[in-house]
Design a protein around this motif. Structure first.
Motif, PDB file in Angstrom:
ATOM      1  N   PRO A  41      -0.002  13.035  10.353  1.00 25.16           N
ATOM      2  CA  PRO A  41       0.196  11.587  10.402  1.00 25.16           C
ATOM      3  C   PRO A  41       0.365  10.976   9.020  1.00 25.16           C
ATOM      4  N   ASP A  42       1.031   9.847   8.975  1.00 26.84           N
ATOM      5  CA  ASP A  42       1.233   9.072   7.761  1.00 26.84           C
ATOM      6  C   ASP A  42       0.122   8.033   7.675  1.00 26.84           C
ATOM      7  N   VAL A  43      -0.613   7.993   6.544  1.00 25.36           N
ATOM      8  CA  VAL A  43      -1.732   7.068   6.387  1.00 25.36           C
ATOM      9  C   VAL A  43      -1.678   6.414   5.010  1.00 25.36           C
ATOM     10  N   SER A  44      -2.529   5.421   4.809  1.00 30.39           N
ATOM     11  CA  SER A  44      -2.623   4.773   3.505  1.00 30.39           C
ATOM     12  C   SER A  44      -3.074   5.782   2.452  1.00 30.39           C
ATOM     13  N   ALA A  45      -2.638   5.571   1.211  1.00 29.77           N
ATOM     14  CA  ALA A  45      -2.927   6.512   0.129  1.00 29.77           C
ATOM     15  C   ALA A  45      -4.411   6.545  -0.219  1.00 29.77           C
ATOM     16  N   ILE A  46      -5.133   5.511   0.145  1.00 30.43           N
ATOM     17  CA  ILE A  46      -6.581   5.462   0.001  1.00 30.43           C
ATOM     18  C   ILE A  46      -7.173   5.143   1.359  1.00 30.43           C
ATOM     19  N   MET A  53       0.838  -1.202   0.000  1.00 33.46           N
ATOM     20  CA  MET A  53       0.000   0.000   0.000  1.00 33.46           C
ATOM     21  C   MET A  53       0.871   1.250   0.000  1.00 33.46           C
ATOM     22  N   GLN A  54       0.582   2.137  -0.914  1.00 30.54           N
ATOM     23  CA  GLN A  54       1.262   3.425  -0.943  1.00 30.54           C
ATOM     24  C   GLN A  54       0.841   4.233   0.281  1.00 30.54           C
ATOM     25  N   ARG A  55       1.674   5.173   0.689  1.00 31.46           N
ATOM     26  CA  ARG A  55       1.414   5.978   1.877  1.00 31.46           C
ATOM     27  C   ARG A  55       1.425   7.463   1.520  1.00 31.46           C
ATOM     28  N   ARG A  56       0.654   8.238   2.269  1.00 31.53           N
ATOM     29  CA  ARG A  56       0.641   9.683   2.107  1.00 31.53           C
ATOM     30  C   ARG A  56       0.555  10.331   3.481  1.00 31.53           C
ATOM     31  N   ARG A  57       0.969  11.591   3.561  1.00 35.24           N
ATOM     32  CA  ARG A  57       0.957  12.299   4.833  1.00 35.24           C
ATOM     33  C   ARG A  57      -0.186  13.311   4.855  1.00 35.24           C
ATOM     34  N   GLY A  93      -3.739  -3.124   3.389  1.00 35.25           N
ATOM     35  CA  GLY A  93      -2.865  -2.047   3.841  1.00 35.25           C
ATOM     36  C   GLY A  93      -3.564  -0.735   4.096  1.00 35.25           C
ATOM     37  N   ILE A  94      -4.888  -0.692   3.939  1.00 32.21           N
ATOM     38  CA  ILE A  94      -5.629   0.527   4.265  1.00 32.21           C
ATOM     39  C   ILE A  94      -5.763   0.627   5.775  1.00 32.21           C
ATOM     40  N   ASP A  95      -5.305   1.734   6.333  1.00 37.57           N
ATOM     41  CA  ASP A  95      -5.450   1.919   7.779  1.00 37.57           C
ATOM     42  C   ASP A  95      -6.345   3.107   8.135  1.00 37.57           C
ATOM     43  N   LEU A  96      -6.664   3.969   7.185  1.00 35.49           N
ATOM     44  CA  LEU A  96      -7.520   5.119   7.445  1.00 35.49           C
ATOM     45  C   LEU A  96      -8.984   4.711   7.313  1.00 35.49           C
ATOM     46  N   LEU A  97      -9.690   4.707   8.429  1.00 39.91           N
ATOM     47  CA  LEU A  97     -11.125   4.425   8.456  1.00 39.91           C
ATOM     48  C   LEU A  97     -11.849   5.709   8.817  1.00 39.91           C
ATOM     49  N   ASP A  98     -12.768   6.135   7.964  1.00 49.67           N
ATOM     50  CA  ASP A  98     -13.475   7.391   8.179  1.00 49.67           C
ATOM     51  C   ASP A  98     -14.920   7.120   8.553  1.00 49.67           C
ATOM     52  N   THR A  99     -15.381   7.763   9.631  1.00 48.55           N
ATOM     53  CA  THR A  99     -16.743   7.563  10.099  1.00 48.55           C
ATOM     54  C   THR A  99     -17.290   8.866  10.660  1.00 48.55           C
TER      55      THR A  99
END
Length: 334
Positions: free
Chosen positions: A11-16, A1-5, A46-52
């Motif tokens: 914080p550093d999170v998954s690109a999606i 998984m690509q990463r973005r800040r 590899g996605i770690d950003l969960l939005d709710t």
């Protein structure tokens, strides 16, 4: 998984990221077992950003995520929106970002998620009755107390972003951004980049318009909020589907789906932008992940933007009431 800040120093999170709203609200019934399986599949990819949001399903979405991540809290970055108020029927009746309310909302969120902190906390809309400095100052207090890690905003205009950032560094702005919704490019995105604020883009498929799966005459369920969205009505829908067909022709040449091309376009807009995909099922998630493998060169981008020109979409993104809630749109009529 690509990463973005998220932000210059954020914080550093998954690109999606995975937008979880549809698992509890807005698009009709969803299967809980499949929803949890989709969250697990996202984590495996590899996605770690969960939005709710605490109002998605009136708390159901947070409870769902809490079950999905039990025993795995340290593997995810949870972003929570708060402040939307509902009546017993589920209808939205306003927003509340008063300091006491912020603290109250977070208390319930922590319990539903089964955690002692959220990674990013943000008002779902700017409350016109409360100075943004008061709302942000309260979140800053919660950050110092350890209940929140990072501050975010949602659908805020450039002036509000500056005022909030002066109180406490803003890690990211969540806002709608897609081939069909490009209003942030005029002032909001430049402001974020000047201040070093990242962007999480929701609505990257324009509520499914850019998925390529809707057809003229499509009947949406009574509990699907798109039945009230101008872009999905009458001549507007017909015009917008013409744009999608133009995009589809390019996608076919690239060996991709329209959805993948639309997500890849958002990814191409800058390393400071993280698209949120609202997949409710594993097959839709897998399709979205395919966007990461698409390489768009300069010619591709020119053709894509010619197929779906900025400002060509017919209809506003929300109905009149919804548009009045948007600080990012200057609150027309409000």
């Amino acid at each position: 998984m690509q990463r973005r800040r998220l932000g210059r120093n954020g914080p550093d999170v998954s690109a999606i990221g995975l937008g979880c709203m549809g698992m509890s609200w807005a698009y009709g019934p969803a299967d809980e077992t499949e929803s949890i399986a989709t969250i697990h599949a996202a984590m495996a990819a590899g996605i770690d950003l969960l939005d709710t949001g605490d109002f998605y399903g009136i708390g159901h979405n947070e409870e769902l995520i809490g079950r999905a991540i039990r025993g795995r809290r340290d593997e995810v970055f949870i972003a929570v929106k708060f402040g939307a108020l509902r009546d017993p029927s589920g209808g939205l009746i306003g927003f509340d970002a008063r300091p006491a309310s912020v603290r109250n909302f977070l208390s319930y969120t922590l319990r539903r998620l089964g955690t002692d902190h959220v990674d990013l906390y943000q008002p779902a809309r700017v409350d016109p009755a409360v100075p943004i400095e008061d709302t942000v100052g309260t979140i800053a207090d919660l950050i110092r107390a350890g209940y929140v890690r990072h501050l975010g905003l949602s659908e805020a205009g450039a002036g509000t972003i500056r005022r909030a950032h002066a109180v406490h560094p803003v890690a990211q702005l969540q806002i709608e951004y897609s081939l069909m919704t490009r209003g942030i490019e005029a002032a909001i995105l430049p402001t974020c980049r000047e201040l070093g604020i990242g962007v999480t883009a929701y609505g990257v498929l324009s509520r499914g318009l850019l998925s390529g799966r809707l057809a003229a005459g499509t009947t949406l369920g009574a509990d699907d909020f798109r039945t009230r969205a101008p872009r999905f009505q009458g001549e507007n829908l017909a015009r917008n589907l013409e744009l999608v067909e133009a995009l589809r022709r390019i996608a076919v040449e690239k060996g991709a789906t329209p959805a993948q091309l639309a997500i890849a376009w958002v990814l191409s807009r800058g390393e400071d932008i993280v698209p949120l995909v609202g997949a409710r099922r594993r097959d839709r998630l897998e399709e979205a992940l395919g966007a990461l493998d698409l390489v768009l060169d300069a010619d591709d981008l020119v053709r894509i933007e010619a197929a779906v020109p900025a400002g060509a979409v017919a209809g506003t993104r929300y109905d009149a009431h919804g548009m009045r809630m948007l600080d990012s749109e200057g609150r027309p009529g409000g």
